[in-house]
Design a protein around this motif. Structure first.
Motif, short mmCIF file in Angstrom:
data_model
loop_
_atom_site.label_atom_id
_atom_site.label_comp_id
_atom_site.label_asym_id
_atom_site.label_seq_id
_atom_site.Cartn_x
_atom_site.Cartn_y
_atom_site.Cartn_z
N MET A 1 0.85 -1.19 0.00
CA MET A 1 0.00 0.00 0.00
C MET A 1 0.88 1.23 0.00
SD MET A 1 -2.99 1.10 2.69
CE MET A 1 -1.83 1.36 4.02
N ILE A 2 0.43 2.28 -0.70
CA ILE A 2 1.14 3.54 -0.76
C ILE A 2 0.21 4.65 -0.30
CG2 ILE A 2 2.35 5.20 -2.21
CD1 ILE A 2 3.10 2.97 -4.08
N ASN A 3 0.67 5.45 0.66
CA ASN A 3 -0.05 6.65 1.08
C ASN A 3 0.74 7.86 0.60
OD1 ASN A 3 -2.09 5.23 2.55
ND2 ASN A 3 -0.60 4.91 4.20
N ALA A 4 0.10 8.70 -0.18
CA ALA A 4 0.77 9.87 -0.74
C ALA A 4 0.29 11.13 -0.04
CB ALA A 4 0.50 9.97 -2.24
N CYS A 5 1.23 11.91 0.49
CA CYS A 5 0.93 13.21 1.09
C CYS A 5 1.16 14.28 0.04
CB CYS A 5 1.81 13.46 2.30
SG CYS A 5 1.44 12.39 3.71
N CYS A 6 0.11 14.98 -0.29
CA CYS A 6 0.18 16.00 -1.34
C CYS A 6 -0.07 17.37 -0.72
CB CYS A 6 -0.85 15.72 -2.43
SG CYS A 6 -0.70 14.08 -3.15
N ALA A 7 0.72 18.35 -1.14
CA ALA A 7 0.61 19.70 -0.60
C ALA A 7 0.14 20.66 -1.68
CB ALA A 7 1.95 20.16 -0.04
N LEU A 30 5.81 9.94 0.02
CA LEU A 30 5.18 8.64 -0.21
C LEU A 30 5.52 7.72 0.95
CD1 LEU A 30 5.76 7.83 -4.01
CD2 LEU A 30 3.77 8.90 -2.92
N ASP A 31 4.49 7.15 1.56
CA ASP A 31 4.66 6.20 2.66
C ASP A 31 4.31 4.82 2.16
OD1 ASP A 31 5.02 5.09 5.20
OD2 ASP A 31 2.91 5.40 5.70
N LEU A 32 5.31 3.96 2.01
CA LEU A 32 5.11 2.61 1.50
C LEU A 32 4.99 1.65 2.67
CD1 LEU A 32 6.90 4.24 -0.70
CD2 LEU A 32 7.29 1.99 -1.68
N VAL A 33 3.86 0.94 2.73
CA VAL A 33 3.60 -0.02 3.79
C VAL A 33 3.57 -1.41 3.18
CG1 VAL A 33 2.08 -0.67 5.69
CG2 VAL A 33 2.22 1.73 4.97
N ALA A 43 7.40 3.69 -6.80
CA ALA A 43 8.05 4.61 -5.88
C ALA A 43 9.49 4.88 -6.28
CB ALA A 43 8.00 4.03 -4.46
N GLU A 44 10.19 3.86 -6.75
CA GLU A 44 11.57 4.06 -7.20
C GLU A 44 11.64 4.96 -8.42
OE1 GLU A 44 12.98 0.10 -7.74
OE2 GLU A 44 13.58 -0.16 -5.63
N ALA A 45 10.67 4.82 -9.33
CA ALA A 45 10.63 5.71 -10.49
C ALA A 45 10.37 7.15 -10.07
CB ALA A 45 9.55 5.23 -11.47
N TRP A 46 9.53 7.34 -9.06
CA TRP A 46 9.21 8.69 -8.57
C TRP A 46 10.42 9.30 -7.86
CZ3 TRP A 46 8.21 10.55 -3.42
CH2 TRP A 46 7.62 11.82 -3.37
N LEU A 49 15.77 6.51 -7.68
CA LEU A 49 16.81 5.62 -7.15
C LEU A 49 16.15 4.41 -6.53
CD1 LEU A 49 18.24 6.78 -3.73
CD2 LEU A 49 16.17 7.74 -4.70
N ALA A 50 16.97 3.38 -6.30
CA ALA A 50 16.46 2.12 -5.74
C ALA A 50 16.22 2.27 -4.24
CB ALA A 50 17.46 1.00 -6.00
N ILE A 51 15.13 1.64 -3.78
CA ILE A 51 14.78 1.62 -2.36
C ILE A 51 15.33 0.34 -1.75
CG2 ILE A 51 12.88 1.60 -0.71
CD1 ILE A 51 11.21 3.13 -2.72
#
Length: 324
Positions: A1-7, A30-33, A43-46, A49-51
């Motif tokens: 799951m990904i939670n995205a915080c947008c401002a 981005l919070d990856l759970v 997420a790595e594309a965003w 770099l590699a996580i």
């Protein structure tokens, strides 16, 4: 799951998304759970770099937990999971920070993340700054660590008041065992929080040394150093609490041993008290043919009286010596 915080210009919103969903515009965090392969790839594309994988997150070496890669800081630390559980568990949290965005990777629920998101949503100024979001997250983690140590300290005070106030009854094995287990569980909690604070302290030192990489302002650098000092003080508090727990454990065992020794002493004294009548009974229990007292009409009452008198004299003597 990904939670995205947008401002945006007015507020910070949180969106739950999957791997097929595009990253929302204005996303700063981005919070990856427990992400799957597709969510990790997105997420790595965003990030660009590699996580680190879960195995890499569990690495012990500091060089593998804290490093700089492609203009980003990759930092892994430990977090307490369910603080109120009888057995505190910890889980790794990886933070990837760039100048314009951050991402977190975790494989367990963490109250610190929820608190940080709530604080970020309530931020009036600086909500669009990833550096501000990063420090809000780290501040929530530091506060959580402090809360855990304070709760452990409160549990210690409760047990100490019981041990040195009401006392522990060694004859009630369940109570005695339960008290030792409670002390041991607090000790385990403090030991794990010591590891958490150690990893956080190294993270703050690393972040302070690489503040230019994520474009922290002078005010944010000061806050980062302040949080590092807070974590150091929490760790010192944990060390002091660990020493007090060892003292409490030794005191609890010592008090129980004293009570048990007192019981053994009473039995030993009673054995000595009843030794003379036992000796008298043994003498008159011998089967010899010639014993003058056998033909004496008052022989039996006389032996009973002698036994009672010997017991009374021994009892009074031990009472005088305050052994009973």
């Amino acid at each position: 799951m990904i939670n995205a915080c947008c401002a945006n210009d007015k507020s910070v919103s949180v969106h739950a998304m999957g791997a097929e969903d595009p990253i929302p515009e204005g996303a700063i965090w981005l919070d990856l759970v427990t992400p799957d392969a597709n969510e990790r790839a997105a997420a790595e594309a965003w990030l660009g770099l590699a996580i680190p994988t879960r195995e890499e997150m569990a690495a012990i070496e500091t060089s593998e937990r804290l490093y700089e890669d492609a203009g980003a800081l990759v930092m892994t630390t430990l977090l307490p999971m369910n603080v109120r559980a009888p057995d505190l568990k910890t889980s790794a949290l990886t933070i990837v920070a760039r100048r314009d965005r951050i991402a977190t990777l975790r494989h367990a629920d963490s109250q610190s993340i929820a608190v940080a998101v709530h604080r970020l949503q309530g931020t009036v100024e600086g909500g669009r700054d990833p550096g501000n979001a990063l420090l809000i997250l780290l501040d929530a983690i530091a506060d959580r660590a402090a809360d855990v140590i304070e709760e452990a300290s409160a549990e210690f005070d409760s047990i100490a008041s019981h041990v040195f106030g009401e006392g522990v009854d060694s004859r009630k094995s369940a109570e005695y065992k339960g008290m030792i287990q409670r002390i041991g569980k607090i000790g385990l909690k403090v030991a794990r929080m010591h590891d958490v604070c150690g990893s956080l302290e190294r993270l703050f030192l690393f972040l302070s040394a690489h503040a230019k990489t994520v474009a922290l302002t002078s005010q944010q650098k000061t806050l980062c150093k302040t949080l590092g000092r807070d974590i150091r003080s929490i760790r010192e508090h944990a060390d002091a609490l660990d020493a007090k727990l060892n003292f409490l454990l030794d005191a609890t065992v010592g008090l129980v041993n004293l009570e048990q020794n007192q019981i053994i002493k009473i039995f030993s004294v009673l054995a000595v008290v009843f030794l003379p009548p036992t000796l008298i009974a043994s003498i008159y229990g011998m089967n010899f043919e010639i014993m003058p007292e056998l033909q004496w009409a008052w022989g039996y009452p006389f032996s009973i009286v002698v036994m009672i008198v010997s017991v009374a004299l021994n009892f009074l003597y031990f009472r005088w010596k305050k052994l009973l």
